[in-house]
Write a protein that holds these residues in place. Structure first.
Motif, PDB file in Angstrom:
ATOM      1  N   ASP A 190       0.808  -1.222   0.000  1.00  0.00           N
ATOM      2  CA  ASP A 190       0.000   0.000   0.000  1.00  0.00           C
ATOM      3  C   ASP A 190       0.838   1.267   0.000  1.00  0.00           C
ATOM      4  O   ASP A 190       0.290   2.374   0.032  1.00  0.00           O
ATOM      5  N   TYR A 191       2.174   1.125  -0.053  1.00  0.00           N
ATOM      6  CA  TYR A 191       3.051   2.292  -0.021  1.00  0.00           C
ATOM      7  C   TYR A 191       2.863   3.186  -1.249  1.00  0.00           C
ATOM      8  O   TYR A 191       2.682   4.398  -1.127  1.00  0.00           O
ATOM      9  N   PHE A 192       2.897   2.592  -2.436  1.00  0.00           N
ATOM     10  CA  PHE A 192       2.842   3.381  -3.671  1.00  0.00           C
ATOM     11  C   PHE A 192       1.531   4.139  -3.836  1.00  0.00           C
ATOM     12  O   PHE A 192       1.552   5.368  -4.057  1.00  0.00           O
ATOM     13  N   PRO A 193       0.348   3.493  -3.732  1.00  0.00           N
ATOM     14  CA  PRO A 193      -0.894   4.279  -3.894  1.00  0.00           C
ATOM     15  C   PRO A 193      -1.044   5.362  -2.844  1.00  0.00           C
ATOM     16  O   PRO A 193      -1.551   6.453  -3.144  1.00  0.00           O
ATOM     17  N   PHE A 194      -0.603   5.080  -1.617  1.00  0.00           N
ATOM     18  CA  PHE A 194      -0.697   6.117  -0.584  1.00  0.00           C
ATOM     19  C   PHE A 194       0.176   7.309  -0.924  1.00  0.00           C
ATOM     20  O   PHE A 194      -0.250   8.458  -0.790  1.00  0.00           O
ATOM     21  N   GLN A 195       1.404   7.061  -1.370  1.00  0.00           N
ATOM     22  CA  GLN A 195       2.315   8.156  -1.671  1.00  0.00           C
ATOM     23  C   GLN A 195       1.833   8.981  -2.866  1.00  0.00           C
ATOM     24  O   GLN A 195       2.038  10.195  -2.905  1.00  0.00           O
ATOM     25  N   VAL A 196       1.200   8.338  -3.831  1.00  0.00           N
ATOM     26  CA  VAL A 196       0.673   9.077  -4.988  1.00  0.00           C
ATOM     27  C   VAL A 196      -0.388  10.073  -4.539  1.00  0.00           C
ATOM     28  O   VAL A 196      -0.327  11.273  -4.858  1.00  0.00           O
ATOM     29  N   TRP A 197      -1.365   9.586  -3.780  1.00  0.00           N
ATOM     30  CA  TRP A 197      -2.430  10.472  -3.311  1.00  0.00           C
ATOM     31  C   TRP A 197      -1.904  11.499  -2.316  1.00  0.00           C
ATOM     32  O   TRP A 197      -2.350  12.652  -2.297  1.00  0.00           O
ATOM     33  N   ASP A 198      -0.958  11.090  -1.485  1.00  0.00           N
ATOM     34  CA  ASP A 198      -0.387  12.016  -0.504  1.00  0.00           C
ATOM     35  C   ASP A 198       0.374  13.144  -1.198  1.00  0.00           C
ATOM     36  O   ASP A 198       0.319  14.301  -0.772  1.00  0.00           O
ATOM     37  N   SER A 199       1.088  12.818  -2.260  1.00  0.00           N
ATOM     38  CA  SER A 199       1.821  13.847  -3.003  1.00  0.00           C
ATOM     39  C   SER A 199       0.861  14.802  -3.708  1.00  0.00           C
ATOM     40  O   SER A 199       1.102  16.014  -3.761  1.00  0.00           O
ATOM     41  N   LEU A 200      -0.242  14.272  -4.241  1.00  0.00           N
ATOM     42  CA  LEU A 200      -1.221  15.127  -4.913  1.00  0.00           C
ATOM     43  C   LEU A 200      -1.893  16.083  -3.936  1.00  0.00           C
ATOM     44  O   LEU A 200      -2.095  17.270  -4.239  1.00  0.00           O
ATOM     45  N   GLN A 201      -2.229  15.588  -2.740  1.00  0.00           N
ATOM     46  CA  GLN A 201      -2.850  16.484  -1.768  1.00  0.00           C
ATOM     47  C   GLN A 201      -1.848  17.515  -1.273  1.00  0.00           C
ATOM     48  O   GLN A 201      -2.207  18.666  -1.019  1.00  0.00           O
ATOM     49  N   GLY A 202      -0.574  17.120  -1.156  1.00  0.00           N
ATOM     50  CA  GLY A 202       0.449  18.076  -0.771  1.00  0.00           C
ATOM     51  C   GLY A 202       0.646  19.156  -1.818  1.00  0.00           C
ATOM     52  O   GLY A 202       0.840  20.329  -1.497  1.00  0.00           O
ATOM     53  N   LEU A 203       0.568  18.756  -3.088  1.00  0.00           N
ATOM     54  CA  LEU A 203       0.712  19.713  -4.184  1.00  0.00           C
ATOM     55  C   LEU A 203      -0.399  20.758  -4.138  1.00  0.00           C
ATOM     56  O   LEU A 203      -0.147  21.967  -4.281  1.00  0.00           O
ATOM     57  N   SER A 204      -1.632  20.319  -3.910  1.00  0.00           N
ATOM     58  CA  SER A 204      -2.741  21.269  -3.829  1.00  0.00           C
ATOM     59  C   SER A 204      -2.613  22.178  -2.620  1.00  0.00           C
ATOM     60  O   SER A 204      -3.015  23.343  -2.656  1.00  0.00           O
ATOM     61  N   THR A 205      -2.020  21.660  -1.538  1.00  0.00           N
ATOM     62  CA  THR A 205      -1.825  22.480  -0.337  1.00  0.00           C
ATOM     63  C   THR A 205      -0.891  23.650  -0.607  1.00  0.00           C
ATOM     64  O   THR A 205      -1.167  24.792  -0.216  1.00  0.00           O
ATOM     65  N   TYR A 206       0.216  23.376  -1.291  1.00  0.00           N
ATOM     66  CA  TYR A 206       1.198  24.429  -1.531  1.00  0.00           C
ATOM     67  C   TYR A 206       0.680  25.469  -2.530  1.00  0.00           C
ATOM     68  O   TYR A 206       1.030  26.645  -2.441  1.00  0.00           O
ATOM     69  N   VAL A 207      -0.159  25.039  -3.467  1.00  0.00           N
ATOM     70  CA  VAL A 207      -0.756  26.001  -4.390  1.00  0.00           C
ATOM     71  C   VAL A 207      -1.687  26.942  -3.631  1.00  0.00           C
ATOM     72  O   VAL A 207      -1.643  28.170  -3.792  1.00  0.00           O
ATOM     73  N   ARG A 208      -2.527  26.374  -2.759  1.00  0.00           N
ATOM     74  CA  ARG A 208      -3.457  27.199  -1.990  1.00  0.00           C
ATOM     75  C   ARG A 208      -2.725  28.074  -0.976  1.00  0.00           C
ATOM     76  O   ARG A 208      -3.197  29.160  -0.619  1.00  0.00           O
ATOM     77  N   MET A 209      -1.577  27.594  -0.494  1.00  0.00           N
ATOM     78  CA  MET A 209      -0.828  28.356   0.495  1.00  0.00           C
ATOM     79  C   MET A 209      -0.391  29.707  -0.057  1.00  0.00           C
ATOM     80  O   MET A 209      -0.334  30.703   0.670  1.00  0.00           O
ATOM     81  N   MET A 210      -0.084  29.752  -1.350  1.00  0.00           N
ATOM     82  CA  MET A 210       0.302  31.024  -1.959  1.00  0.00           C
ATOM     83  C   MET A 210      -0.864  32.004  -1.940  1.00  0.00           C
ATOM     84  O   MET A 210      -0.684  33.203  -1.681  1.00  0.00           O
ATOM     85  N   LEU A 211      -2.076  31.509  -2.193  1.00  0.00           N
ATOM     86  CA  LEU A 211      -3.246  32.381  -2.172  1.00  0.00           C
ATOM     87  C   LEU A 211      -3.543  32.890  -0.756  1.00  0.00           C
ATOM     88  O   LEU A 211      -3.814  34.075  -0.551  1.00  0.00           O
ATOM     89  N   SER A 212      -3.494  31.980   0.240  1.00  0.00           N
ATOM     90  CA  SER A 212      -3.804  32.387   1.608  1.00  0.00           C
ATOM     91  C   SER A 212      -2.722  33.289   2.183  1.00  0.00           C
ATOM     92  O   SER A 212      -3.025  34.232   2.922  1.00  0.00           O
ATOM     93  N   THR A 213      -1.465  33.017   1.852  1.00  0.00           N
ATOM     94  CA  THR A 213      -0.380  33.865   2.345  1.00  0.00           C
ATOM     95  C   THR A 213      -0.473  35.268   1.751  1.00  0.00           C
ATOM     96  O   THR A 213      -0.230  36.267   2.434  1.00  0.00           O
ATOM     97  N   GLN A 214      -0.826  35.345   0.478  1.00  0.00           N
ATOM     98  CA  GLN A 214      -0.996  36.645  -0.172  1.00  0.00           C
ATOM     99  C   GLN A 214      -2.088  37.454   0.523  1.00  0.00           C
ATOM    100  O   GLN A 214      -1.919  38.652   0.793  1.00  0.00           O
ATOM    101  N   ALA A 215      -3.192  36.788   0.864  1.00  0.00           N
ATOM    102  CA  ALA A 215      -4.282  37.471   1.551  1.00  0.00           C
ATOM    103  C   ALA A 215      -3.874  37.894   2.957  1.00  0.00           C
ATOM    104  O   ALA A 215      -4.212  38.986   3.418  1.00  0.00           O
ATOM    105  N   LEU A 216      -3.120  37.026   3.642  1.00  0.00           N
ATOM    106  CA  LEU A 216      -2.694  37.335   5.004  1.00  0.00           C
ATOM    107  C   LEU A 216      -1.743  38.531   5.038  1.00  0.00           C
ATOM    108  O   LEU A 216      -1.877  39.430   5.875  1.00  0.00           O
ATOM    109  N   LEU A 217      -0.791  38.545   4.135  1.00  0.00           N
ATOM    110  CA  LEU A 217       0.155  39.664   4.084  1.00  0.00           C
ATOM    111  C   LEU A 217      -0.556  40.967   3.738  1.00  0.00           C
ATOM    112  O   LEU A 217      -0.207  42.041   4.251  1.00  0.00           O
TER     113      LEU A 217
END
Length: 449
Positions: free
Chosen positions: A79-106
């Protein structure tokens, strides 16, 4: 002697040419090697080298080794590979949204405005970080012992809290008068994320490691996260640039990415087939064993257990067993009433003379009092015994004797079948048992147990 002299006097024949061949192999595991070259020698001065792979293949393998554990895929669980695939995708979306939220916070703090003061922005940022640090300590104090036993649920909760934290940052510019309060709530949410995510990640790393390679898996996880971070930051900056000044576009992008993030996290934890026994998984396998005499595999149980937070379990009914909710583990003796204590003392001298636990049933709830010398295996046994007692659903007062009879006949068989199906039976993953007891049974002959 004469024959020996004759042989020794004969001049040696010229040595025949000896052909030698050496193969060169590359790889980090003996089960996954690639032949890179064949070196052949027919004399001391004649050597030929035949390459079996090109430089590009060798470089790509070296790059891959920076992101996957040594010996992959045999060194990790399936179960390592499928978990890491989905985990990487959710991490990718997190960092994209982080730019939007950080911009608003600043923007809310006042970056780019002449009226903003450095000391004001610094104080607001300090309160934000202080709230997060205090929240992390409190969360660890109250929930630290539950993170290992409910790793899948807390992994999901951690990312949901992170979503809430970024949402608060994005909302903060809309309410200037409550800005400090909103960003502190967001920081508090992210502090839960940091603790829960780190703790559950450690538990999952131990699960993935098949060859005592937890450190290697953790290191490669860091490489994967770094790559996802760099890609996410690049995409996030591009998205922030495209949506600047367009509030509707920012919110649509943020909410869409948040929905995908939640879906990817849910799929990631559903991929996990944990082979450790917590309260719910133990209840599921025991109920099936009582019905059929067979033990479910970790993969089968993974599709039946609940992974959503407790408040959302009604949305996640997949056939899981709720028998474990009738059991209270590690009950404090002094919290019982006088009649319950009398019943407990009587059972200590009758049903549980050889066990390091006591069970008591009242109002459909099975209470477990653990002995001060009980080990992990004893706690697992006490919990299974309590589940059997709850399953019998006593109507005539004979539940204690019936459950004890079942334990005497079937418990060892049940444990052996668990082990053969891939389950770890050393201990029960549960909240820390902080209340224990010690009991001495005085018999008429003066002997003590």
């Amino acid at each position: 002697m004469e024959g020996d002299q004759k042989v020794n006097s004969t001049s040696p024949a010229p040595a025949a040419e000896l052909a030698m061949m050496i193969e060169e192999w590359n790889g980090t595991s003996s089960t996954k090697l690639t032949k890179t070259a064949t070196i052949t020698s027919t004399s001391h001065s004649s050597i030929s080298i035949q390459r079996s792979s090109n430089a590009f293949t060798h470089i790509s393998q070296r790059i891959l080794q920076a992101f996957v554990p040594e010996g992959y895929p045999t060194s990790v669980t399936p179960d390592y590979f499928p978990f890491q695939v989905w985990d990487s995708l959710q991490g990718l979306s997190t960092y994209v949204r982080m730019m939007l939220s950080t911009q608003a916070l600043l923007s809310a703090i006042g970056v780019g405005e002449k009226s903003a003061t450095v000391i004001g922005a610094t104080f607001q940022w300090f309160l934000r970080d202080l709230t997060g640090m205090l929240g992390g300590v409190l969360f660890t104090c109250y929930q630290g012992s539950n993170l290992d036993s409910k790793a899948k649920m807390w992994r999901l909760v951690a990312d949901l809290m992170n979503d809430l934290g970024m949402l608060m940052d994005l909302v903060s510019p809309l309410f200037p008068s409550a800005f400090v309060f909103i960003v502190c709530i967001g920081s508090l949410s992210r502090s839960f994320t940091g603790v829960a995510s780190g703790a559950t990640r450690a538990a999952l790393t131990q699960h993935f490691a098949l060859e005592n390679n937890a450190a290697d898996i953790a290191a490669k996880e860091g490489s994967q996260e770094t790559l996802a971070t760099m890609i996410g930051m690049a995409l996030g900056m591009l998205l922030a640039r495209l949506t600047i000044g367009h509030s509707f576009a920012i919110w649509i992008s943020f909410l869409s990415l948040t929905m995908f993030h939640m879906y990817a996290n849910y799929k990631a934890v559903c991929c996990l087939s944990l082979n450790t026994l917590n309260c719910e998984r133990c209840s599921i396998v025991l109920s099936h064993f009582l019905k059929t005499g067979q033990v479910l595999s970790p993969k089968q149980v993974s599709s039946m257990e609940h992974v959503l937070p407790l408040l959302m379990t009604s949305w996640n009914l997949k056939g899981g067993d709720s028998l474990y909710k009738q059991v209270r583990l590690g009950v404090r003796v002094s919290s019982l009433d006088s009649l319950a204590m009398v019943d407990l003392l009587q059972s200590a001298g009758s049903h549980y003379k050889k066990e390091k636990y006591l069970l008591q049933q009242k109002g459909g709830i099975i209470r477990i009092i653990t002995h001060k010398d009980s080990a992990g295996a004893d706690i697992l046994q006490s919990f299974i015994h309590a589940l059997v007692m709850a399953k019998l659903d006593d109507r005539d007062g004979s539940m204690s004797s019936e459950s004890q009879s079942w334990m005497d006949k079937h418990y060892e068989v049940f444990i052996l079948k668990l082990q053969s199906s891939g389950w770890k039976t050393e201990r029960l993953l549960s909240s820390s048992v902080v209340w224990r007891a010690n009991w001495l049974v005085d018999y008429s002959d003066g002997k003590h147990d």
